[in-house]
Write an enzyme that holds these catalytic residues in place. Structure first.
Site, short mmCIF file in Angstrom:
data_model
loop_
_atom_site.label_atom_id
_atom_site.label_comp_id
_atom_site.label_asym_id
_atom_site.label_seq_id
_atom_site.Cartn_x
_atom_site.Cartn_y
_atom_site.Cartn_z
N LYS A 217 0.80 -1.62 0.11
CA LYS A 217 -0.30 0.06 -0.10
C LYS A 217 1.04 1.13 0.06
O LYS A 217 2.16 0.79 0.49
CB LYS A 217 -1.28 -0.11 1.14
N ASP B 132 -28.43 6.98 3.48
CA ASP B 132 -27.09 7.41 3.09
C ASP B 132 -26.58 9.09 3.52
O ASP B 132 -28.48 9.14 3.61
CB ASP B 132 -27.28 7.39 1.20
N ILE B 133 -26.12 9.85 3.75
CA ILE B 133 -26.08 10.50 3.68
C ILE B 133 -25.57 11.38 2.50
O ILE B 133 -26.17 13.19 3.24
CB ILE B 133 -24.75 11.17 4.75
P1 NAD Z 1 -18.03 5.63 -2.18
O1 NAD Z 1 -17.67 6.68 -1.53
O2 NAD Z 1 -19.09 5.61 -3.58
O3 NAD Z 1 -19.25 5.51 -1.32
C1 NAD Z 1 -19.95 5.52 -0.13
C2 NAD Z 1 -21.13 6.38 -0.10
O4 NAD Z 1 -21.27 6.22 1.59
C3 NAD Z 1 -21.30 7.29 -0.31
O5 NAD Z 1 -22.68 7.36 -1.49
C4 NAD Z 1 -21.59 8.33 1.15
O6 NAD Z 1 -22.38 9.22 0.91
C5 NAD Z 1 -21.65 6.93 1.49
N1 NAD Z 1 -21.70 7.67 3.47
C6 NAD Z 1 -20.75 8.27 3.63
N2 NAD Z 1 -20.79 8.47 5.50
C7 NAD Z 1 -22.36 7.22 5.54
C8 NAD Z 1 -22.98 7.42 6.86
N3 NAD Z 1 -22.87 7.66 7.97
N4 NAD Z 1 -24.13 6.66 6.69
C9 NAD Z 1 -24.95 6.36 5.26
N5 NAD Z 1 -23.62 6.35 4.10
C10 NAD Z 1 -22.81 7.11 4.59
O7 NAD Z 1 -17.27 4.55 -2.23
P2 NAD Z 1 -17.41 2.83 -2.48
O8 NAD Z 1 -16.38 2.88 -3.77
O9 NAD Z 1 -18.51 2.52 -3.08
O10 NAD Z 1 -17.02 1.70 -1.38
C11 NAD Z 1 -18.25 1.49 -0.37
C12 NAD Z 1 -17.36 0.98 0.23
O11 NAD Z 1 -16.40 -0.13 0.28
C13 NAD Z 1 -15.36 1.54 0.97
O12 NAD Z 1 -15.45 1.37 2.56
C14 NAD Z 1 -14.47 1.29 0.90
O13 NAD Z 1 -13.83 1.69 1.23
C15 NAD Z 1 -15.17 0.25 0.10
N6 NAD Z 1 -14.33 -0.55 -0.77
C16 NAD Z 1 -14.65 -0.46 -2.52
C17 NAD Z 1 -14.19 -0.73 -3.44
C18 NAD Z 1 -14.71 -0.47 -4.68
O14 NAD Z 1 -14.18 -1.01 -5.92
N7 NAD Z 1 -15.23 0.77 -4.77
C19 NAD Z 1 -13.44 -2.26 -3.16
C20 NAD Z 1 -12.79 -2.47 -2.19
C21 NAD Z 1 -13.74 -2.19 -0.36
#
Ligand code: NAD
Length: 381
Positions: free
Chosen positions: A91, A214-215
């Site tokens: 990382k 979602d927020i």
């Molecule tokens: P993203 O930022 O696109 O989406 C996150 C969503 O969560 C947003 O819509 C945000 O408004 C919402 N959010 C934030 N705080 C919140 C709360 N307190 N309550 C409710 N909603 C809330 O991120 P993503 O790419 O969709 O990833 C989501 C999770 O999955 C993360 O933890 C990320 O590390 C993990 N992840 C993502 C991937 C990927 O391919 N994108 C791969 C592995 C892990």
């Protein structure tokens, strides 16, 4: 050795070596002309070259940045082992504000540091960085993954991540109820971002009932409109309410640390399976879930679809192979559940054991990765 402890500066080095005890290599990158301050941590190359994203955050201290990169790179070793991709854990973190401190030159400088590792570390986007940032880094090194298809990458990795979550939920339903059907069950989804939204769409298409939060109210509106067009409905709840709704499966797709003393006490679900990284605040929360009869799908197994896709780029991208490997999340999870049951341990412990065994078996054949031991598939470098 004895003398070191009496010299302040040397004492710090001793502390650092204690801290990075488990890691193969940690590189501090400093480029005055662009202001780049970054740390690359290679936890293990026993399975192959290290692979892991690069975060950009305004860390308060170098210690915070080091702590984060060490923890995350270790997690990548387990995630690679779980997904059976021939990569190790690595990382990078860039210390800086992603809104104010980015420049093409900074990412080019970062690319040069990555290149200096001579194929031991492959990286791409993570929190605070975007695929476009790495288009600049790509000018300096081939060891970049996850950029847009126009630049030779495999594009949006949230698509296979969401698919992996669906397979994870199916395996979990199978383990609990003897059927992996998605319909006829209810799901509480936290976060409708890149991954959560796609998971919600697929669950709606399967005819499932959804509680969502979602927020960002726009994300909820979009999904609500989509559901209406399909003749379905979603129940939107407040952020804090998502832990208390009487769903069958909790699907966390937003934040880490959301499985803790307070939330586990409140949860009314039978299982947890979602994409968020580091869902358990502490390992002991896996035991708390188990004691409450909630089946936990270890996050790094469920959310590996994106990793599978970026790793696959280095074999020369093939979407069918990515789908096939993502589908394997289903069987991996069932094996983990079976082992946890057999040994009377938590599913998190079983997942770690499973990965450690894989790393151990391979390390008897590989010591660590060097450029001249590069496997045949590393076609881009
Ligand atoms: P993203 O930022 O696109 O989406 C996150 C969503 O969560 C947003 O819509 C945000 O408004 C919402 N959010 C934030 N705080 C919140 C709360 N307190 N309550 C409710 N909603 C809330 O991120 P993503 O790419 O969709 O990833 C989501 C999770 O999955 C993360 O933890 C990320 O590390 C993990 N992840 C993502 C991937 C990927 O391919 N994108 C791969 C592995 C892990």
């Amino acid at each position: 050795m004895k003398a070191l402890s009496t010299i302040e500066g040397e004492k710090i080095s001793m502390d650092i070596f204690q801290k990075i005890n488990e890691h193969e290599q940690v590189v501090f990158c400093n480029d005055e002309s662009t202001g780049l301050k970054a740390i690359i941590a290679i936890h293990s190359t026993k399975l192959g070259p290290a692979l892991g994203g690069c975060r950009m955050l305004p860390y308060k201290t170098v210690d915070d940045a080091l702590e984060d990169v060490l923890r995350l790179s270790r997690g990548m070793s387990y995630k690679c082992a779980a997904s059976d991709v021939d990569f190790g854990g690595g990382k990078a973190v860039i210390i800086g504000d992603p809104v104010k401190d980015k420049s093409p030159e900074l990412f080019r400088a970062f690319g040069q540091f990555v290149d200096s590792l001579n194929g031991r570390f492959y990286t791409g986007t993570d929190m605070g960085t975007s695929p476009d940032d790495f288009v600049h880094a790509l000018k300096e090194t081939n060891c970049i993954v996850g950029v847009d298809e126009a630049y030779g990458g495999s594009g949006d990795s949230s698509i296979p991540t969401a698919l992996g979550v669906i397979y994870g939920i199916q395996a979990t339903n199978q383990a609990l109820w003897g059927s992996d059907q998605l319909d006829g069950r209810s799901y509480s989804i936290q976060g409708l971002g890149k991954v959560g939204y796609k998971v919600a769409e697929q669950l709606l298409e399967a005819g499932a009932d959804l509680y969502v939060t979602d927020i960002n109210p726009q994300a909820i509106e979009h999904l609500s409109e989509k559901a209406k067009k399909m003749g379905a409905a979603i129940k939107a709840v407040r952020s804090d309410e998502i832990y208390t709704v009487p769903a069958d499966v909790f699907v966390p797709c937003a934040l880490g640390g959301i499985l803790n003393d307070q939330t586990i006490e409140a949860l009314q679900v039978s299982s947890v399976a979602g994409s968020a990284n580091n869902q358990l605040l502490e390992m002991r929360h896996g035991q708390m879930l188990q004691a409450k009869g909630i089946l936990y799908a270890p996050d790094y197994i469920v959310n590996a679809g994106g990793l599978i896709q970026v790793a696959d780029e280095l074999y020369s991208p093939n979407k069918d192979r990515v789908l096939r490997k993502t589908k394997a999340i289903y069987d991996t999870l069932l094996s983990v559940y079976h082992y946890a049951d057999e040994q009377g341990i938590t599913t998190g412990e079983a997942a770690n054991y499973f990965c450690e065994k894989r790393m151990e078996a391979r390390s008897r054949r590989n010591s660590f990765f060097t450029h001249d031991k590069r496997p045949k598939w590393a076609v881009r470098n």
